[in-house]
Design a protein around this motif. Structure first.
Motif, short mmCIF file in Angstrom:
data_model
loop_
_atom_site.label_atom_id
_atom_site.label_comp_id
_atom_site.label_asym_id
_atom_site.label_seq_id
_atom_site.Cartn_x
_atom_site.Cartn_y
_atom_site.Cartn_z
N ALA A 427 0.82 -1.21 0.00
CA ALA A 427 0.00 0.00 0.00
C ALA A 427 0.85 1.26 0.00
N GLY A 428 2.17 1.11 0.23
CA GLY A 428 3.06 2.26 0.23
C GLY A 428 3.48 2.73 1.60
N ILE A 429 3.02 2.06 2.63
CA ILE A 429 3.37 2.44 4.00
C ILE A 429 4.85 2.15 4.25
N TYR A 461 -9.13 1.62 5.20
CA TYR A 461 -8.68 2.99 4.98
C TYR A 461 -7.90 3.45 6.21
N ALA A 472 -0.39 11.24 6.32
CA ALA A 472 -0.54 10.42 5.12
C ALA A 472 -1.77 9.52 5.26
N TYR A 473 -2.28 9.09 4.09
CA TYR A 473 -3.46 8.23 4.02
C TYR A 473 -3.16 7.07 3.08
N TYR A 474 -3.62 5.87 3.47
CA TYR A 474 -3.41 4.69 2.64
C TYR A 474 -4.68 3.83 2.66
N PHE A 476 -6.03 -0.41 1.41
CA PHE A 476 -5.84 -1.69 0.73
C PHE A 476 -7.05 -2.57 0.99
#
Length: 478
Positions: A427-429, A461, A472-474, A476
């Motif tokens: 997810a990019g975390i 979310y 930041a927001y992610y 999956f």
């Protein structure tokens, strides 16, 4: 001179008056009393079966009332609303504010050194917990641990020689037996109500947890808001349950009250004191309550027990030889009639414990030695220090420090301390990211993060902040 006729008239009047008096007496004063002799079917409700001695509620009340405390909590909740004027000029008009919330409930002192049992939902999210004793002394309480799956929590206050209630045996309770509920409904401290055990092993599906353990004692003792966490005691003044819930269309007492059996309470308390977390042992099956339809469909000669709909590949049951289609009848020779009773019996044990499981297979009883496992399929004991090492979707987590909270201006969060390939990394975390909210729910601990994920179907979310202050927001999917 009076004539003979005069005397005759006097005599006739006298005789008539005498007869009238006799008739009147029999008519008005000498009625025959009719007694209806009904069989003695009724029994005074406050008397024992022998009819020799009344049940003494005062003894149990006096033995327990000083050991039930009033629990007051302080927490904060976030409220979000939209400001259309702000949104018109500046874009996003969403405004979030924190509001203080005060909660109330009950608790039970279970040891002279100040350990207190209450409900998890009484102290959930609390930033401050204050306990008030029956003598009006107040203490700040420390949360030792809580278990959402059983809705129990353990508190500790400093001091010694506190009044306490000894543990009884909820397994020995009989339907129809008298019990007392002690608590603080509507902040009315030291309130005692009485009732009988209406049923046992009730599963209501009211605990908000995927791995909830429900096997409630049902009573008709009056409970109302504020009774949660209070004591259910027998007439000997022994603790047999922790009052937890009512079923009511109005939110107030409607004749059905529910308490967590002390057999479950004792195990949870022991685990929280020794390990910091509850050691849940699982059989590794998908249970279904037996009924007439299942019995007919599979040609099973019983309608009670727990039907094994499936077995987990890495579970204890499959390892021991239990198969899909078996019917669990006993745990260590204790009969189980439904899933709630099965869960209650298993709740007494820890991963690694060996139990004898009796099943019905081809309408014949078979007994298996089963070594119980935890949810991860392991037999080792988990300690609170191990929780941070739990890998969830490729990520390891740790609780954040007070220094981090102060520096970043946040009240809670869970830090990602290590990443391996998985949903979080994809997810990019990045490592160091602090998760503050998940699906718009506050992430106050690792246990809370796991609970949210366990109860989520679909997408996740995530909101949070990095150590440099970047928000930041992610998202999956699960």
């Amino acid at each position: 001179m009076r004539t003979r006729r005069y005397y005759i008239e006097i005599a006739v009047v006298a005789i008539f008056s005498a007869l009238l008096s006799v008739v009147a007496y029999h008519h008005f004063f000498n009625k025959t009393q009719v007694v209806y002799n009904y069989p003695n079917y009724a029994r005074q409700v406050a008397y024992s079966d022998t009819g020799s001695q009344p049940i003494d509620f005062t003894y149990a009340a006096e033995q327990t009332i000083h050991a039930v405390v009033h629990v007051r909590t302080k927490s904060k909740v976030e409220t979000t609303y939209r400001n259309p004027i702000y949104e018109f000029f500046y874009g996003d008009g969403t405004i979030t504010r924190e509001q203080p919330v005060v909660g109330f409930g009950s608790g039970v002192i279970i040891s002279p050194d100040g350990y207190i049992v209450t409900n998890h939902h009484v102290i959930k999210g609390a930033e401050e917990i204050v306990v008030k004793l029956n003598d009006n002394r107040e203490f700040d309480a420390k949360l030792i641990g809580s278990d959402p799956s059983t809705d129990l929590a353990l508190l500790k206050i400093d001091g010694n020689n506190f009044p306490f209630i000894p543990f009884g045996n909820s397994d020995a309770l009989r339907v129809g037996e008298w019990v007392l509920a002690v608590g603080n409904p509507y902040n009315l401290t030291s309130t005692v109500t009485a009732g009988i055990v209406s049923a046992k092993a009730r599963n209501l599906n009211i605990i908000d947890d995927n791995y909830r353990l429900e096997s409630f004692i049902q009573t008709d003792a009056a409970l109302n808001p504020g009774n949660s966490g209070g004591a259910l005691v027998n007439t000997r003044g022994e603790l047999v349950g922790i009052n937890t819930a009512i079923l009511s269309p109005s939110g107030s007492y409607a004749g059905n009250s529910f308490a967590i059996p002390v057999t479950i309470v004792k195990k949870v308390v022991d685990d929280l004191r020794e390990y910091g977390v509850v050691q849940r042992a699982f059989l590794g099956i998908t249970p279904t309550d037996m009924n007439a339809e299942i019995a007919k469909q599979h040609d099973i000669a019983t309608t009670i027990g727990v039907y094994v709909s499936d077995v987990r590949e890495t579970g204890a049951a499959k390892e021991a030889g239990i198969k899909k289609g078996d019917v669990v009848m006993k745990i260590n020779e204790v009969p189980v009639q439904n899933t709630a009773e099965l869960q209650e019996q298993l709740s007494k044990y820890r991963p690694g414990d060996k139990v004898k499981v009796t099943v019905l297979r081809d309408n014949k009883e078979k007994t298996f030695d089963v070594i119980l496992r935890n949810l991860q399929g392991e037999t080792k004991v988990v300690k609170s220090t191990d929780v941070a090492e739990t890998v969830i979707f490729g990520a390891k987590f740790a609780e954040i420090t007070d220094e981090e909270k102060s520096k970043l201006g946040i009240r809670y969060g869970v830090k990602v301390v290590e990443l391996t390939p998985g949903k979080f990394s994809r997810a990019g975390i990045e490592e160091g990211f602090i998760i503050t909210r998940m699906n718009n729910k506050p992430v106050t601990s690792i246990a809370e993060l796991k609970k949210i994920l366990n109860n989520t179907r679909g997408g996740v979310y995530i909101e949070g902040v990095y150590p440099n202050g970047v928000i930041a927001y992610y998202a999956f999917g699960i």
